[in-house]
Design an enzyme around this catalytic site. Structure first.
Site, short mmCIF file in Angstrom:
data_model
loop_
_atom_site.label_atom_id
_atom_site.label_comp_id
_atom_site.label_asym_id
_atom_site.label_seq_id
_atom_site.Cartn_x
_atom_site.Cartn_y
_atom_site.Cartn_z
N ASP A 10 12.88 -1.31 6.24
CA ASP A 10 13.56 -0.01 6.26
C ASP A 10 12.60 1.07 5.73
O ASP A 10 12.85 1.71 4.72
CB ASP A 10 14.86 -0.05 5.41
CG ASP A 10 14.62 -0.37 3.94
OD1 ASP A 10 15.45 0.06 3.11
OD2 ASP A 10 13.62 -1.02 3.62
N ASP A 15 7.67 -0.39 2.31
CA ASP A 15 7.75 -1.11 3.58
C ASP A 15 6.52 -0.83 4.44
O ASP A 15 5.98 -1.71 5.10
CB ASP A 15 8.98 -0.66 4.39
CG ASP A 15 10.28 -0.76 3.62
OD1 ASP A 15 10.48 0.06 2.71
OD2 ASP A 15 11.07 -1.65 3.94
N HIS A 238 7.11 -2.93 -4.16
CA HIS A 238 8.08 -4.01 -3.94
C HIS A 238 7.78 -4.86 -2.70
O HIS A 238 7.52 -6.06 -2.82
CB HIS A 238 9.49 -3.41 -3.76
CG HIS A 238 9.95 -2.49 -4.83
ND1 HIS A 238 10.33 -2.90 -6.10
CD2 HIS A 238 10.13 -1.15 -4.83
CE1 HIS A 238 10.72 -1.86 -6.80
NE2 HIS A 238 10.60 -0.78 -6.06
N ASP A 239 7.85 -4.26 -1.54
CA ASP A 239 7.87 -5.02 -0.29
C ASP A 239 6.60 -5.80 0.00
O ASP A 239 6.67 -6.96 0.45
CB ASP A 239 8.22 -4.10 0.88
CG ASP A 239 9.61 -3.50 0.73
OD1 ASP A 239 9.89 -2.49 1.37
OD2 ASP A 239 10.40 -4.05 -0.07
O1 RIB Z 1 14.77 -1.95 -4.53
C1 RIB Z 1 13.57 -1.82 -3.82
C2 RIB Z 1 13.78 -2.08 -2.37
O2 RIB Z 1 14.69 -1.13 -1.84
C3 RIB Z 1 12.50 -1.91 -1.53
O3 RIB Z 1 12.55 -2.74 -0.41
C4 RIB Z 1 12.56 -0.48 -1.10
O4 RIB Z 1 11.82 -0.24 0.10
C5 RIB Z 1 14.02 -0.33 -0.85
O5 RIB Z 1 14.29 -0.85 0.47
CA CA Z 2 12.28 -1.78 1.83
#
Ligand code: RIB
Ligand code: CA
Length: 313
Positions: A10, A15, A238-239
């Site tokens: 997303d 991402d 994160h991703d």
């Molecule tokens: O909480 C972090 C996640 O939520 C990550 O994937 C960020 O891109 C959002 O989608």
């Molecule tokens: Ca994400």
């Protein structure tokens, strides 16, 4: 051995880096990119995926749009973190990477049935993955593992209890966690160990190619909203942690645990309730990520971005 993956995302700043890492690293065969409503609405996350893939020259990987809303709850977005476009910061021209005409759920199903031994890497809400599992159970034995970015075993980031990807579609997450598939959960306790500090951004910008420049701009904006909202000195990446785990499982230490998604809590709706001490006696249905080799992670990111050399003039 090269791992075949489908990246469901997303975009979303992190991402975007996950797409770049998955395409560049030779340990991964990126079979497809699919988009889902999450950080922003589906039209925006899909446009953003096409934008990133255009800048990176990724034209040999199909990209398809999926679910435009969660299964049950009302839609939420993360405009306070990713901006009105979902990818605020850099300026983008018109994307030239075309959208695959199939629905993302159909692309996931067709790709898994065709290839087999596919790892699904969802890094947004789990709506597409849940729909694919329910629409075509024949894909279950042909999915090697689900390595998802989402959840947490302590605090949330969108409510005190829930992480965004799970909170944005808890019912879809419950379908996935109760699917019986091998699941590795890359949650906030892991991803908060890799914050893109100004030093990291400078290291990336020094690569001097247009993709690294885009990444540096993305991380600069991402860091600004994380500073404002959470007081962090750098945005947690994160991703890409989920992709990095597929590239090198030794990079991340995990612990088996039973994970349940809260669907009824007044204050805890969307929380991933992780039995890290085994007090419930419920069997483990996931491996929960707890520690990452941060230095090696950043080397992977920089190495990936360095492969996108400027287009030959
Ligand atoms: O909480 C972090 C996640 O939520 C990550 O994937 C960020 O891109 C959002 O989608
Ligand atoms: Ca994400």
């Amino acid at each position: 051995m090269v791992r075949k993956i489908i990246l469901d995302c997303d975009p979303g700043h992190d991402d975007a880096i996950a797409i770049l890492l998955a395409y560049a690293n030779p340990a991964v065969d990126l079979l497809a990119v699919t988009t889902v409503a999450g950080n922003q609405t589906l039209p925006k996350t899909t446009l953003n995926a096409r934008r990133v893939m255009t800048v990176a020259g990724i034209r040999d990987v199909p990209v398809a749009a999926g679910a435009d809303r969660p299964l049950v709850r009302e839609q939420i977005v993360a405009e306070n973190i990713h901006g009105e476009s979902g990818l605020d910061g850099p300026r983008f021209g018109e994307p030239t990477v075309e959208l695959d005409p199939r629905h993302a759920v159909d692309l996931i199903i067709e790709t898994v049935l065709e290839h087999g031994d596919v790892t699904l890497v969802p890094v947004g809400p789990l709506t597409n993955v849940a729909l694919a599992i329910r629409r075509e159970p024949r894909i279950l034995p042909r999915i090697r593992e689900i390595v998802l970015m989402g959840g947490s075993y302590t605090l949330g980031n969108v409510t005190p209890a829930a992480e965004f990807n799970i909170y944005a579609d808890p019912e879809a997450a419950d379908v996935v966690f109760s699917s019986g598939l091998p699941i590795t959960m890359i949650g906030l306790e892991l991803t908060h160990q890799v914050k893109a500090t100004p030093e990291v951004v400078a290291r990336i910008r020094a690569l001097g190619n247009p993709v690294a420049e885009m990444a540096a701009e993305l991380l600069t904006y991402f860091a600004s909203t994380y500073k404002k909202v959470f007081g962090f000195d750098g945005a947690p990446l994160h991703d890409p942690c989920a992709v990095a785990y597929v590239i090198d499982p030794e990079l991340i230490e995990c612990q088996p645990a039973n994970v349940q998604v809260e669907l009824r809590g007044t204050w805890t709706y969307g929380a991933t309730v992780c039995d890290m001490y085994g007090v419930t006696g419920r069997p483990a249905n996931a491996r929960v990520a707890i520690r990452i080799d941060a230095a090696r992670f950043w080397d992977l990111i920089v190495e990936a971005l360095a492969t996108y050399s400027p287009p030959s003039s």
